[in-house]
Write an enzyme that holds these catalytic residues in place. Structure first.
Site, short mmCIF file in Angstrom:
data_model
loop_
_atom_site.label_atom_id
_atom_site.label_comp_id
_atom_site.label_asym_id
_atom_site.label_seq_id
_atom_site.Cartn_x
_atom_site.Cartn_y
_atom_site.Cartn_z
N TYR A 1 0.85 -1.19 0.00
CA TYR A 1 0.00 0.00 0.00
C TYR A 1 0.89 1.24 0.00
O TYR A 1 1.87 1.31 0.74
CB TYR A 1 -0.88 -0.01 1.25
N ASP B 1 9.11 2.90 0.05
CA ASP B 1 8.04 3.48 0.84
C ASP B 1 8.24 3.04 2.28
O ASP B 1 7.87 1.93 2.66
CB ASP B 1 6.67 3.04 0.30
N LYS C 1 3.75 8.57 9.16
CA LYS C 1 3.49 7.94 10.46
C LYS C 1 4.45 8.43 11.56
O LYS C 1 4.26 9.52 12.07
CB LYS C 1 3.45 6.42 10.30
C1 LIG Z 1 -0.02 4.32 5.88
C2 LIG Z 1 0.79 4.15 4.66
C3 LIG Z 1 0.73 5.07 3.59
C4 LIG Z 1 -0.28 6.18 3.57
O1 LIG Z 1 -0.07 7.09 4.58
P1 LIG Z 1 -1.30 8.06 5.01
O2 LIG Z 1 -0.67 8.96 6.01
O3 LIG Z 1 -2.35 7.16 5.56
O4 LIG Z 1 -1.73 8.77 3.79
C5 LIG Z 1 1.59 4.92 2.54
N1 LIG Z 1 2.48 3.91 2.52
C6 LIG Z 1 2.58 3.00 3.50
C7 LIG Z 1 3.59 1.93 3.43
C8 LIG Z 1 1.71 3.08 4.59
O5 LIG Z 1 1.75 2.16 5.54
#
Ligand SMILES: *Cc1c(COP(=O)(O)O)cnc(C)c1O
Length: 435
Positions: free
Chosen positions: A144, A239, A267
């Protein structure tokens, strides 16, 4: 456990917000519960509106590695709050934050702050396309990268939880440049790159996949991605929205010793406030406006409240010492959960790395989305509910990580393991055993 106030609030919320929530997975639909409404939290515990207290393994989905209401973070936010909440004009603290990120994350020489992980990934992909002049991107099934259009293809928990492959509202024309391949399968990447490698702007990957449960990279996998990107002149984007500052002060890239071209952060970097960031080599980052011509902007980006929270968090983490403790505690918790599953006769595969963990209700092994999807989600849902009734809050979806943080003490872990013994016994009795 009486949750009548949460129930009433949920009824009200549903009339005003789609599903009563501002983000889907927290609704609890996947595990057959109504959401808790939280009034306060401290350390590793959350308190709902009915006054019930739970040990929390979600930690706002990852950011709260130091626990809720960490005194350093709260004090830092309070100190800047008195001087205003946002100016849209540069501030000192943005320099301090950027310096901290550059110091901590090995591959980042220059960084741009944004307001979420979604923005970080979306902007990194735009930059990779602008920098290379190419259109295609490769991502991996079950990873994601936020909810930007071009990245919403086979993208993990939110969609997997609700059984949605892609999403209406994203035209085929937009995702036709996005190729999604199985995670941990280097051969499929090599084959794809052989065919279209010179059209690929970037390969974007979660270095540890943590949005289909938790799946670590196979030995040699990340090295192989690095190598094939270099070979074809595509950028490698890590990511690290979950793994950044989580697997260690320098994230997954330090943990595995791999240097990506661009890194997405989110995060933890916001200390519980809405922050994201992307960064990398200076030479690439200087293609971002106003120096370069790849446009990306944000009214609230780098705002002092968010920077204060994030900087306090990173300062605390940069002092070190916590990573060994939380990794050890996670090992202890996972072993306890594994033993509880064994003694209840329930097939659970515990995947664990650093302070991230996931118990898949399948004999396993779980190495990619296909094997993760074999999990018995009904059994997980029952486990979730039984744990909730015993005062433990795991993620309300089989396909999410649990997060062990510095606020979880041994006695909290022991309470959790004890509850898991009871909960899994119920699961063993009610769910027919898998082959
Ligand atoms: C949570 C997450 C996102 C998205 O971050 P948001 O602050 O919810 O937009 C993108 N990449 C990874 C790996 C994530 O866990």
């Amino acid at each position: 456990m009486n949750r009548s106030i949460s129930k009433r609030l949920y009824e009200e919320a549903r009339t005003l917000m789609p599903g009563g929530v501002n983000s889907p997975v927290r609704s609890g639909r996947a595990v057959g519960v109504e959401p808790l409404f939280i009034q306060k939290a401290g350390g590793c515990r959350i308190t709902d509106e009915d006054g019930n207290v739970y040990i929390d393994y979600v930690g706002s989905w990852g950011p709260l590695i130091l626990g809720h209401s960490n005194p350093e973070v709260v004090a830092a936010v309070a100190a800047v709050l008195e001087r205003g909440t946002s100016y849209g004009i540069p501030t000192r603290i943005e320099i301090e934050m950027a310096r901290k990120v550059v110091e901590m994350v090995p591959s980042i020489e220059m960084v741009r702050m944004v307001n979420s992980g979604t923005e970080a990934a979306m902007s990194a992909v735009r930059l990779a396309r602008g920098y290379t002049g190419r259109k295609k991107i490769i991502k991996f099934d079950g990873c994601y990268h936020g909810h930007a259009d071009s990245l919403l293809v086979k993208s993990g928990s939110g969609l997997v939880t609700f059984g949605i492959p892609g999403t209406p509202g994203v035209p085929d024309e937009i995702v036709k440049h996005t190729l999604s391949l199985p995670y941990n399968d280097l051969e499929s990447v090599r084959r794809a790159m052989k065919e279209v490698g010179d059209e690929v702007a970037a390969i974007i990957v979660e270095p540890v996949a943590a949005n289909m449960g938790v799946v670590a990279p196979a030995p040699g996998y990340l090295e192989g991605l690095r190598q094939t990107c270099t070979e074809y002149g595509a950028l490698l984007i890590f990511d690290e929205v979950i793994t950044g500052f989580r697997l260690g002060p320098g994230g997954a890239q330090e943990y595995f010793g791999i240097t990506p071209d661009l890194t997405c952060l989110g995060k933890i970097i916001g200390g519980g406030l809405p922050v994201g960031a992307y960064g990398g080599k200076k030479e690439i980052m200087e293609h971002v406006a106003p120096v370069g011509n790849v446009y990306q902007a944000g009214t609230l980006s780098g705002n002092p409240l968010a920077m204060a929270a994030g900087l306090a968090m990173l300062n605390a983490l940069g002092r070190g010492g916590i990573y060994e403790q939380i990794e050890k505690n996670n090992a202890y918790l996972c072993e306890g959960l594994r033993m509880a599953a064994v003694s209840a006769g329930v097939s659970v595969t515990l995947n664990r790395i650093g302070s991230l963990g996931c118990g898949f209700f399948t004999p396993g092994p779980v190495t990619d989305l296909e094997s993760a999807a074999k999990s018995d989600t009904k059994a997980y849902a029952l486990f979730f509910r039984e744990m909730l009734d015993r005062g433990v809050y795991f993620a309300p979806s089989q396909f999410e990580a649990f997060f062990v943080g510095a606020a979880h003490q041994r006695e909290d872990l022991d309470l959790t393991i004890q509850a898991a013994h009871e909960a899994l016994r119920v699961v063993g009795q009610k769910c027919s055993p898998q082959s």
